[in-house]
Scaffold this active site. Structure first.
Site, PDB file in Angstrom:
ATOM      1  N   LYS A 210      -2.839 -72.629  19.787  1.00 28.56           N
ATOM      2  CA  LYS A 210      -2.615 -73.788  20.655  1.00 28.56           C
ATOM      3  C   LYS A 210      -3.923 -74.496  20.975  1.00 28.56           C
ATOM      4  O   LYS A 210      -4.028 -75.720  20.887  1.00 28.56           O
ATOM      5  CB  LYS A 210      -1.929 -73.356  21.944  1.00 28.56           C
ATOM      6  CG  LYS A 210      -1.595 -74.524  22.875  1.00 28.56           C
ATOM      7  CD  LYS A 210      -1.041 -74.061  24.213  1.00 28.56           C
ATOM      8  CE  LYS A 210       0.344 -73.501  24.091  1.00 28.56           C
ATOM      9  NZ  LYS A 210       0.943 -73.174  25.409  1.00 28.56           N
ATOM     10  N   GLU A 216     -10.003 -64.620  16.892  1.00 26.07           N
ATOM     11  CA  GLU A 216      -9.476 -63.797  15.797  1.00 26.07           C
ATOM     12  C   GLU A 216      -8.818 -64.667  14.729  1.00 26.07           C
ATOM     13  O   GLU A 216      -9.009 -64.455  13.524  1.00 26.07           O
ATOM     14  CB  GLU A 216      -8.458 -62.781  16.334  1.00 26.07           C
ATOM     15  CG  GLU A 216      -9.029 -61.768  17.300  1.00 26.07           C
ATOM     16  CD  GLU A 216      -8.884 -62.183  18.751  1.00 26.07           C
ATOM     17  OE1 GLU A 216      -8.891 -61.299  19.619  1.00 26.07           O
ATOM     18  OE2 GLU A 216      -8.766 -63.411  19.033  1.00 26.07           O
ATOM     19  N   GLY A 267       2.739 -68.765  24.909  1.00 24.18           N
ATOM     20  CA  GLY A 267       2.689 -68.140  23.590  1.00 24.18           C
ATOM     21  C   GLY A 267       3.755 -67.096  23.353  1.00 24.18           C
ATOM     22  O   GLY A 267       4.404 -67.063  22.304  1.00 24.18           O
ATOM     23  N   ARG A 268       3.970 -66.206  24.316  1.00 21.92           N
ATOM     24  CA  ARG A 268       4.922 -65.115  24.107  1.00 21.92           C
ATOM     25  C   ARG A 268       6.372 -65.584  24.136  1.00 21.92           C
ATOM     26  O   ARG A 268       7.269 -64.847  23.755  1.00 21.92           O
ATOM     27  CB  ARG A 268       4.690 -64.032  25.158  1.00 21.92           C
ATOM     28  CG  ARG A 268       4.783 -64.525  26.586  1.00 21.92           C
ATOM     29  CD  ARG A 268       4.228 -63.473  27.545  1.00 21.92           C
ATOM     30  NE  ARG A 268       4.170 -63.904  28.925  1.00 21.92           N
ATOM     31  CZ  ARG A 268       3.169 -64.612  29.460  1.00 21.92           C
ATOM     32  NH1 ARG A 268       2.165 -65.000  28.695  1.00 21.92           N
ATOM     33  NH2 ARG A 268       3.184 -64.935  30.739  1.00 21.92           N
ATOM     34  N   GLU A 354       3.158 -58.813  29.398  1.00 24.75           N
ATOM     35  CA  GLU A 354       2.236 -59.896  29.703  1.00 24.75           C
ATOM     36  C   GLU A 354       2.835 -60.820  30.760  1.00 24.75           C
ATOM     37  O   GLU A 354       2.112 -61.439  31.540  1.00 24.75           O
ATOM     38  CB  GLU A 354       1.901 -60.692  28.433  1.00 24.75           C
ATOM     39  CG  GLU A 354       0.705 -61.623  28.591  1.00 24.75           C
ATOM     40  CD  GLU A 354       0.232 -62.189  27.266  1.00 24.75           C
ATOM     41  OE1 GLU A 354      -0.727 -61.634  26.686  1.00 24.75           O
ATOM     42  OE2 GLU A 354       0.820 -63.178  26.804  1.00 24.75           O
ATOM     43  N   HIS A 385      14.341 -37.942  15.845  1.00 24.31           N
ATOM     44  CA  HIS A 385      13.569 -36.843  15.267  1.00 24.31           C
ATOM     45  C   HIS A 385      12.107 -36.912  15.686  1.00 24.31           C
ATOM     46  O   HIS A 385      11.244 -36.284  15.059  1.00 24.31           O
ATOM     47  CB  HIS A 385      13.698 -36.875  13.740  1.00 24.31           C
ATOM     48  CG  HIS A 385      15.104 -36.688  13.267  1.00 24.31           C
ATOM     49  ND1 HIS A 385      15.629 -35.455  12.953  1.00 24.31           N
ATOM     50  CD2 HIS A 385      16.114 -37.584  13.088  1.00 24.31           C
ATOM     51  CE1 HIS A 385      16.898 -35.598  12.584  1.00 24.31           C
ATOM     52  NE2 HIS A 385      17.207 -36.876  12.660  1.00 24.31           N
ATOM     53  N   LYS A 500     -11.982 -60.658  26.849  1.00 21.95           N
ATOM     54  CA  LYS A 500     -12.525 -61.681  25.942  1.00 21.95           C
ATOM     55  C   LYS A 500     -13.943 -62.075  26.358  1.00 21.95           C
ATOM     56  O   LYS A 500     -14.833 -62.226  25.522  1.00 21.95           O
ATOM     57  CB  LYS A 500     -11.620 -62.919  25.959  1.00 21.95           C
ATOM     58  CG  LYS A 500     -10.272 -62.751  25.289  1.00 21.95           C
ATOM     59  CD  LYS A 500      -9.514 -64.062  25.329  1.00 21.95           C
ATOM     60  CE  LYS A 500      -8.158 -63.962  24.665  1.00 21.95           C
ATOM     61  NZ  LYS A 500      -7.424 -65.243  24.706  1.00 21.95           N
TER      62      LYS A 500
END
Length: 533
Positions: A210, A216, A267-268, A354, A385, A500
């Protein structure tokens, strides 16, 4: 606007009292008495919620309904969809934005809830439709004239987890010969592995950020564009951007197209916006993506219902509050009995934790009750399992949200020992839910199952684009409604910023020729903490 949390409602003390002696699911015939299994189902055209194996009864449900009514959490959800500024904290510097992720799929009924936002979304969808048409008919090709068969999707956090989970869930529905590869981690091995799996001549690179400044993502974009140049290809003919308008990535000199993200979509919550639309539209085709949006829109509309037992998102949210705040359970396991959903819990980890991992209220005060639980999960039957031992007999009680479908995606199945694999899968799902509830007595203490471990089953007919869209929107609405209940801002994420900032300090030390060596030495840490160059 004055907000109130669930502790201030008239029914709070009554619910606390009921939580002291919740319904005993281990009592004889309790699940079959009084038509409980048929009664405690929230039915919708796409998904049904079965909650007879939750530790609730009519008195608890009525209390939760009263709590929701007094808090007006459904009214708040409606206001959110219509453009109210919900991403804000009173008297505290905050983003102070609208919250309109639902506008990205509000295209199937007129008028839309927030016409301006829906119009912006529709314009982007029309732009995407034209772009995908050009890709399909060969008008747009790579540097060597070959058609695009592969997308490399670059993003992290909400720009990766949602689209990746949806892509993995819909692999059977893709256009033949097309695929999407995701690169998110700044770990160079992530990019190296993916680049080794593709033919760069046929790759369309979708960079999602955005701000246009995500460290990254931009690092990985440089890695991919370098690989394109090393292969003799022109990155401009292979790259598109999904970004904010006028961000550094909104640059026609560097990208085939720019598709826009809007400040009012976090974002999420962005998987049904252009964040997911470009890659998923390429893979599914435009109509396949629109089918997913239609399912999401249908669930958004159901989330506006006032009745707890007819509103699946409200029901799921308040059962979660009952388990977390009244019964005291700190985590929730989301266990899909569908291999396609193997990345869905990872997306929910971000979306929920978040959003609701907050310690102050919307009026800037410290919370006085627990907010969001820890979310985790893996697909069944594999989990049986692995960690189900703790779920059945451990000292930590973990509420479970099972997700299942009556039919498999591919329809390829065989009878083995009298039943199909899909029948075995569903038998295990139902058995686990009942086992958690009723437990088992035994003269051997090692074979005692305490029971009274609550679960909900979310059941659909088949995992397809429409049902997946509904499932996604169900959980998004659940998270938002719980945030309203706790009176917190579910739409910012200040908690990701400190790391960050500190990482920037470490990078400055590395640039200055002060690497940490084999381990992060005290000298290195001290230099960063003291702000030395």
């Amino acid at each position: 606007m004055i907000y109130h949390n669930f502790q201030e409602t008239s029914v709070y003390n009554k619910l606390r009292q009921l939580a002291g002696a919740p319904p005993d699911l281990t009592a004889k015939n309790v699940l079959t008495a009084g038509n409980r299994l048929e009664k405690y189902v929230c039915r919708t055209p796409i998904l049904n919620l079965h909650y007879a194996t939750q530790r609730v009864d009519e008195e608890v449900l009525n209390g939760l309904q009263t709590m929701a009514d007094e808090l007006k959490i459904v009214e708040q959800f409606k206001a959110m969809r219509r453009g109210a500024v919900m991403n804000t904290i009173e008297d505290v510097e905050s983003e102070n934005r609208q919250v309109l992720h639902t506008s990205s799929r509000d295209h199937f009924h007129q008028p839309p809830c927030e016409p301006a936002a829906a119009a912006q979304s529709k314009a982007e969808l029309e732009k995407l439709k034209r772009f995908l048409g050009e890709v399909t008919d060969g008008t747009l090709t790579g540097s060597t004239g070959k058609c695009f068969t592969t997308v490399i999707h670059l993003g992290i956090g909400g720009s990766d987890l949602g689209p990746r989970a949806l892509y993995e869930a819909l692999l059977p529905y893709g256009i033949e010969g097309r695929s999407v590869h995701f690169i998110s981690n700044v770990d160079p091995d992530d990019a190296a592995r993916r680049l080794g799996q593709v033919n760069l001549e046929e790759c369309l690179v979708v960079t999602v950020s955005k701000s246009g400044g995500t460290l990254e993502t931009l690092t990985n974009e440089t890695v991919v564009q370098t690989a394109l140049r090393d292969a003799g290809l022109d990155p401009k003919k292979h790259c598109v951007a999904v970004t904010g308008e006028k961000s550094p990535l909104d640059n026609p000199e560097s990208y085939l197209r720019s598709f826009y993200m809007f400040d009012y979509i976090g974002g999420r919550y962005s998987a049904t916006s252009m964040v997911g639309a470009v890659s998923l539209g390429f893979f599914l085709g435009f109509e396949g993506f629109m089918s997913m949006l239609e399912g999401a829109d249908e669930m958004d509309r159901l989330a506006e219902g006032a009745s707890l037992q007819k509103n699946p998102a409200l029901l799921l949210a308040l059962l979660g509050v009952w388990n977390h705040n009244f019964l005291g359970y700190p985590t929730v396991a989301v266990l899909p009995y569908s291999q396609g959903l193997h990345r869905f819990p990872a997306h929910l980890q971000q979306c929920d934790m978040e959003s609701n991992g907050k310690s102050i209220t919307r009026d800037g005060k410290k919370v006085t009750a627990k907010t969001g639980p820890i979310i985790w999960g893996e697909p069944g039957t594999n989990g049986q399992h692995a960690f189900y031992q703790l779920l059945h007999q451990g000292t930590e009680i973990v509420p479970v949200e099972f997700i299942g479908f009556q039919k498999s995606q591919y329809g390829h199945d065989l009878k083995v020992q009298g039943t199909t694999s899909q029948q075995k899968l569903l038998a295990n799902l139902y058995a686990q839910s009942v086992a958690f509830a009723i437990g088992q007595t035994s003269d051997n203490p090692n074979r005692v199952f305490a029971g009274n471990r609550p679960s909900t089953i979310i059941m659909g007919q088949r995992l397809d684009p429409r049902s997946l869209g509904a499932l996604l929107a169900l959980y998004e609405a659940k998270i938002v409604l719980q945030g309203f209940c706790w009176n917190i801002n579910s739409f910012d994420q200040e908690g990701v910023q400190l790391g960050k900032v500190l990482a920037g300090g470490f990078l400055k030390q590395m640039e200055a020729g002060n690497p940490p060596g084999d381990g992060i030495e005290s000298r290195f840490l001290k230099a960063v903490l003291q702000g030395e160059d």
